[in-house]
Design an enzyme around this catalytic site. Structure first.
Site, PDB file in Angstrom:
ATOM      1  N   SER A  43       0.834  -1.195   0.000  1.00 29.68           N
ATOM      2  CA  SER A  43       0.000   0.000   0.000  1.00 29.68           C
ATOM      3  C   SER A  43       0.878   1.259   0.000  1.00 29.68           C
ATOM      4  O   SER A  43       1.656   1.451  -0.938  1.00 29.68           O
ATOM      5  CB  SER A  43      -0.971  -0.044   1.182  1.00 29.68           C
ATOM      6  OG  SER A  43      -2.055   0.830   0.975  1.00 29.68           O
ATOM      7  N   ASP A 187      -5.737  -3.767  -2.362  1.00 28.37           N
ATOM      8  CA  ASP A 187      -4.671  -3.443  -1.412  1.00 28.37           C
ATOM      9  C   ASP A 187      -4.095  -4.675  -0.714  1.00 28.37           C
ATOM     10  O   ASP A 187      -4.831  -5.472  -0.121  1.00 28.37           O
ATOM     11  CB  ASP A 187      -5.278  -2.487  -0.371  1.00 28.37           C
ATOM     12  CG  ASP A 187      -4.253  -1.726   0.430  1.00 28.37           C
ATOM     13  OD1 ASP A 187      -3.268  -2.346   0.865  1.00 28.37           O
ATOM     14  OD2 ASP A 187      -4.442  -0.513   0.619  1.00 28.37           O
TER      15      ASP A 187
END
Length: 279
Positions: A43, A187
């Protein structure tokens, strides 16, 4: 076992700024970690991994976080962390396996109304000084939204760097899943905020965790248990979370672009004052 690994965890735009500041502060005092043999990015950490291996000096990367005149455009996102954590936790209820949990979160991400993939990709592209994979080894973690299986992107994967970073940064329910070769990815933080286990095999591992050592989001294993496993395998570990001033600077909404300047400055101050030890 051989080599040094740097693990960079998630934390939104505030996490990008804080991590950049922290690494800059550490380098200021002669503790530059960015030359690690392996950098694992998840991320926000995927963005930082791509940035610090781009050939651009840390001081310049820091300026792009701390100086509002040099900050790249971001799409504001208002996230209710309590609701986000509750929704994420609900996916764990009665799930038969970690993959099933990730599938449930992936379903949520695929159904969410968000900005377009093109608009989000443009934001990611603007963040990166180079769109070419570095010679230095970086591994960026995402998750297949349909199968729930982790996906590791690196130079050998044949995937565009911008797309790999976008996939790792596709926060479920906030940003659109990223399409790569007909698959949709979200993610990597839905597996783990840091994914530090992918540094297995390194003799020295440094973990940077913008959301703290005890993430509010549930996962397969806690960061502390993963670190115990790495130590048991023979690695020396150093782990860094935000100090009190940095927590205040990151604030309650790490996706708020206005957090970048205070988070970067707090991170640099923390790094400048920090003496790393591995054990």
């Amino acid at each position: 076992m051989s080599g040094q690994a740097l693990v960079l965890g998630g934390g939104g735009v505030a996490g990008i700024a804080w991590t950049t500041g922290l690494l800059t502060g550490l380098a200021d005092r002669g503790q530059d970690l960015t030359g690690a043999d392996l950098i694992v990015g998840t991320s926000a950490g995927a963005t930082v991994a791509a940035q610090v291996t781009s050939g651009v000096a840390l001081a310049d990367l820091f300026a792009h976080q701390a100086d509002p005149a040099r900050q790249t455009p971001e799409i504001p996102a208002d996230i209710d962390m309590e609701k986000f954590v509750a929704d994420f936790g609900a996916a764990f209820a009665d799930a038969g396996s970690p993959a099933e949990v990730r599938q449930r979160v992936g379903e949520m991400a695929l159904a969410a109304e968000t900005v377009s993939e093109a608009d989000r990709r443009a934001v990611i592209a603007a963040r990166l000084p180079s769109h070419d994979w570095p010679a230095q080894r970086i591994v960026l973690v995402a998750v297949d939204a349909e199968t729930g299986e982790p996906k590791l992107f690196d130079r050998a994967s044949g995937v565009d760097l911008v797309d790999a970073v976008a996939a790792s940064c596709a926060v479920p329910g906030i940003w659109p899943p990223t399409t790569i070769d007909g698959r949709r990815y979200v993610d990597g933080g839905i597996r783990s905020g840091e994914n530090a286990d992918y540094a297995a095999g390194a003799t020295r591992v440094t973990v940077v965790a913008p959301m703290g050592l005890e993430s509010p989001l549930p996962g397969e294993k806690t960061l502390l248990s993963v670190l115990e496993d790495l130590r048991a395998a023979g690695a020396e570990i150093a782990v860094i979370g935000p100090d009190e001033a940095s927590v205040a600077a990151i604030g309650q909404n790490p996706l708020d672009p206005s957090t970048r300047t205070p988070a970067a400055e707090a991170g640099r101050a923390q790094g400048t004052a920090l003496t790393l030890t591995w054990s």
